[in-house]
Design a protein around this motif. Sequence first.
Motif, mmCIF file in Angstrom:
data_model
loop_
_atom_site.group_PDB
_atom_site.id
_atom_site.type_symbol
_atom_site.label_atom_id
_atom_site.label_comp_id
_atom_site.label_asym_id
_atom_site.label_seq_id
_atom_site.Cartn_x
_atom_site.Cartn_y
_atom_site.Cartn_z
ATOM 1 N N ASN A 121 -22.857 -6.381 7.108
ATOM 2 C CA ASN A 121 -21.783 -7.321 6.786
ATOM 3 C C ASN A 121 -21.822 -8.444 7.818
ATOM 4 O O ASN A 121 -21.985 -8.175 9.014
ATOM 5 N N LEU A 122 -21.666 -9.670 7.363
ATOM 6 C CA LEU A 122 -21.750 -10.824 8.269
ATOM 7 C C LEU A 122 -20.394 -11.513 8.353
ATOM 8 O O LEU A 122 -19.826 -11.900 7.323
ATOM 9 N N GLU A 123 -19.884 -11.650 9.575
ATOM 10 C CA GLU A 123 -18.628 -12.375 9.785
ATOM 11 C C GLU A 123 -18.893 -13.618 10.620
ATOM 12 O O GLU A 123 -19.485 -13.517 11.701
ATOM 13 N N LEU A 124 -18.485 -14.766 10.119
ATOM 14 C CA LEU A 124 -18.570 -16.028 10.862
ATOM 15 C C LEU A 124 -17.164 -16.334 11.359
ATOM 16 O O LEU A 124 -16.206 -16.318 10.570
ATOM 17 N N ILE A 125 -17.036 -16.598 12.663
ATOM 18 C CA ILE A 125 -15.698 -16.836 13.210
ATOM 19 C C ILE A 125 -15.646 -18.122 14.025
ATOM 20 O O ILE A 125 -16.644 -18.558 14.603
ATOM 21 N N VAL A 126 -14.441 -18.686 14.045
ATOM 22 C CA VAL A 126 -14.121 -19.745 15.011
ATOM 23 C C VAL A 126 -12.719 -19.423 15.531
ATOM 24 O O VAL A 126 -11.927 -18.783 14.826
ATOM 25 N N PRO A 127 -12.414 -19.825 16.770
ATOM 26 C CA PRO A 127 -11.053 -19.569 17.242
ATOM 27 C C PRO A 127 -10.056 -20.429 16.485
ATOM 28 O O PRO A 127 -10.363 -21.575 16.127
ATOM 29 N N GLY A 128 -8.887 -19.844 16.225
ATOM 30 C CA GLY A 128 -7.849 -20.604 15.517
ATOM 31 C C GLY A 128 -7.193 -21.599 16.451
ATOM 32 O O GLY A 128 -7.425 -21.551 17.664
ATOM 33 N N PRO A 129 -6.383 -22.472 15.906
ATOM 34 C CA PRO A 129 -5.721 -23.439 16.779
ATOM 35 C C PRO A 129 -4.770 -22.765 17.773
ATOM 36 O O PRO A 129 -4.594 -23.244 18.894
ATOM 37 N N ASP A 130 -4.178 -21.641 17.385
ATOM 38 C CA ASP A 130 -3.249 -20.937 18.287
ATOM 39 C C ASP A 130 -4.001 -19.871 19.081
ATOM 40 O O ASP A 130 -5.052 -19.387 18.654
ATOM 41 N N LEU B 41 -15.898 -24.747 9.230
ATOM 42 C CA LEU B 41 -16.339 -23.383 8.871
ATOM 43 C C LEU B 41 -16.342 -23.213 7.349
ATOM 44 O O LEU B 41 -17.218 -22.553 6.783
ATOM 45 N N ARG B 42 -15.363 -23.840 6.692
ATOM 46 C CA ARG B 42 -15.275 -23.731 5.227
ATOM 47 C C ARG B 42 -16.495 -24.355 4.536
ATOM 48 O O ARG B 42 -16.807 -24.024 3.407
ATOM 49 N N GLN B 43 -17.159 -25.271 5.215
ATOM 50 C CA GLN B 43 -18.300 -25.965 4.597
ATOM 51 C C GLN B 43 -19.623 -25.210 4.783
ATOM 52 O O GLN B 43 -20.631 -25.567 4.173
ATOM 53 N N VAL B 44 -19.626 -24.185 5.633
ATOM 54 C CA VAL B 44 -20.889 -23.464 5.881
ATOM 55 C C VAL B 44 -21.345 -22.776 4.589
ATOM 56 O O VAL B 44 -20.541 -22.184 3.870
ATOM 57 N N ASP B 45 -22.652 -22.870 4.325
ATOM 58 C CA ASP B 45 -23.186 -22.317 3.072
ATOM 59 C C ASP B 45 -23.433 -20.804 3.207
ATOM 60 O O ASP B 45 -24.564 -20.343 3.360
ATOM 61 N N LEU B 46 -22.327 -20.062 3.130
ATOM 62 C CA LEU B 46 -22.395 -18.610 3.325
ATOM 63 C C LEU B 46 -23.188 -17.936 2.204
ATOM 64 O O LEU B 46 -23.830 -16.897 2.418
ATOM 65 N N ALA B 47 -23.171 -18.522 1.016
ATOM 66 C CA ALA B 47 -23.910 -17.937 -0.115
ATOM 67 C C ALA B 47 -25.415 -17.979 0.143
ATOM 68 O O ALA B 47 -26.179 -17.199 -0.439
ATOM 69 N N ASP C 274 -5.141 -16.298 20.477
ATOM 70 C CA ASP C 274 -5.288 -14.973 19.867
ATOM 71 C C ASP C 274 -5.384 -15.012 18.345
ATOM 72 O O ASP C 274 -4.997 -14.055 17.657
ATOM 73 N N VAL C 275 -5.896 -16.134 17.838
ATOM 74 C CA VAL C 275 -6.125 -16.241 16.390
ATOM 75 C C VAL C 275 -7.608 -16.523 16.154
ATOM 76 O O VAL C 275 -8.216 -17.346 16.851
ATOM 77 N N LEU C 276 -8.173 -15.807 15.191
ATOM 78 C CA LEU C 276 -9.549 -16.089 14.757
ATOM 79 C C LEU C 276 -9.520 -16.482 13.287
ATOM 80 O O LEU C 276 -8.755 -15.903 12.501
ATOM 81 N N VAL C 277 -10.348 -17.445 12.932
ATOM 82 C CA VAL C 277 -10.527 -17.792 11.522
ATOM 83 C C VAL C 277 -11.882 -17.217 11.121
ATOM 84 O O VAL C 277 -12.873 -17.391 11.848
ATOM 85 N N LEU C 278 -11.910 -16.494 10.010
ATOM 86 C CA LEU C 278 -13.102 -15.701 9.661
ATOM 87 C C LEU C 278 -13.490 -15.911 8.207
ATOM 88 O O LEU C 278 -12.631 -15.944 7.320
ATOM 89 N N ARG C 279 -14.803 -16.036 7.983
ATOM 90 C CA ARG C 279 -15.349 -15.941 6.624
ATOM 91 C C ARG C 279 -16.361 -14.804 6.620
ATOM 92 O O ARG C 279 -17.046 -14.566 7.623
ATOM 93 N N VAL C 280 -16.458 -14.126 5.488
ATOM 94 C CA VAL C 280 -17.299 -12.924 5.458
ATOM 95 C C VAL C 280 -18.244 -12.920 4.260
ATOM 96 O O VAL C 280 -17.879 -13.348 3.163
ATOM 97 N N TRP C 281 -19.441 -12.412 4.548
ATOM 98 C CA TRP C 281 -20.399 -12.010 3.498
ATOM 99 C C TRP C 281 -20.517 -10.501 3.598
ATOM 100 O O TRP C 281 -20.891 -9.964 4.646
#
Length: 323
Positions: A234-243, A213-219, A245-252
């Motif tokens: 507003n754009l939120e990209l999510i993937v489930p976290g390893p645990d 997810l960190r490599q996605v070209d959000l810019a 009920d956790v989400l990992v999110l990047r936002v534009w």
Amino acid sequence: MILGSPGSSHRRPTTMRGPCWTSCSPSGTSPAETVVVRRSTGETGGHMRISKLHGLRNDFLVLLDEHQDGPLDVGPELARRLCDRRSGLGADGLIHGTRPDAGSDADVVMHLFNADGSRAEVSGNGIRCLAQAVARSRGAEGRVVVVADSGRRETVVRPGTSPSDVVVEVDLGPVGPGPGLAAPLPLAVKESGTADLGNPHVVAWLDLSPGDLRQVDLAQIGPAVESSYPEGINLELIVPGPDPDVLVLRVWERGVGITEACGSGACAAAALAHGWGLVGPKVRVEMPGGAVDVELVEGRAVLHGPSVLVAEIELREGAVLDG
Ligand SMILES: N[C@@H](CCC[C@H](N)C(=O)O)C(=O)O
């Protein structure tokens, strides 16, 4: 004379302590290039008192009317100037806190400008920063009621790790459906949808690891998605976290760009991900700037997270907006 005498209406914190007032102009600029102190009467001069705060490095300048010498002309141009990270103070947004109408039970009215000067209806991190600024101003933590463009919102300011680093909870209200998906998203998604927290969001669940997810070209993707909605989004990209009920999110963010966190975006993501069966009703959302907790209660989103006071700034007399 329209302006009050300096400091006459400015209540300094009484019981709470933290960073001190500083008198400054943005470094490296000549007076003619610095920020304006312009009254709504058209006069210039006096002082402008601003607090800088952040929620998970999503940073805001908060300008409370009750701290000023007289009425200020706060609008898109001032927001752009102050939020500029090179020629201004630097922030993702400017919040103007005005006094509520007489008889209202609210503590403050929130007017939010994104860094590009556009208006936004609400901000989950911004409203928490505003609540902290109001609590400091009155010298007591506890309940702070804010009227945002999205409606009346209740916050609670609680002690944190220090007087300037507190925890603020906000009931951001009902999570409604957002605008219809404007166009296919320019990336492969497992699920996508929109949500409305007062402000609009599109959330995309990607079939990636948190590292990918960190490599996605959000810019590249962010502006394309934002501009495909007439009012922006507003754009939120999510993937489930390893645990669980956790989400990992990047936002534009609409009107800002890539930010380190977005409170309303975290709530939109939690609500949609809950609907997709990814998480339960209590969700931890991890963003580049840190994590917040979102509770989904009867269709409403309640957001808990830190708010940090960075500085209290007094822009000196004579600073001029016109440049
Ligand atoms: N970062 C904020 C959202 C700020 C407003 C947004 N850019 C918009 O235009 O809707 C948050 O924490 O919610």
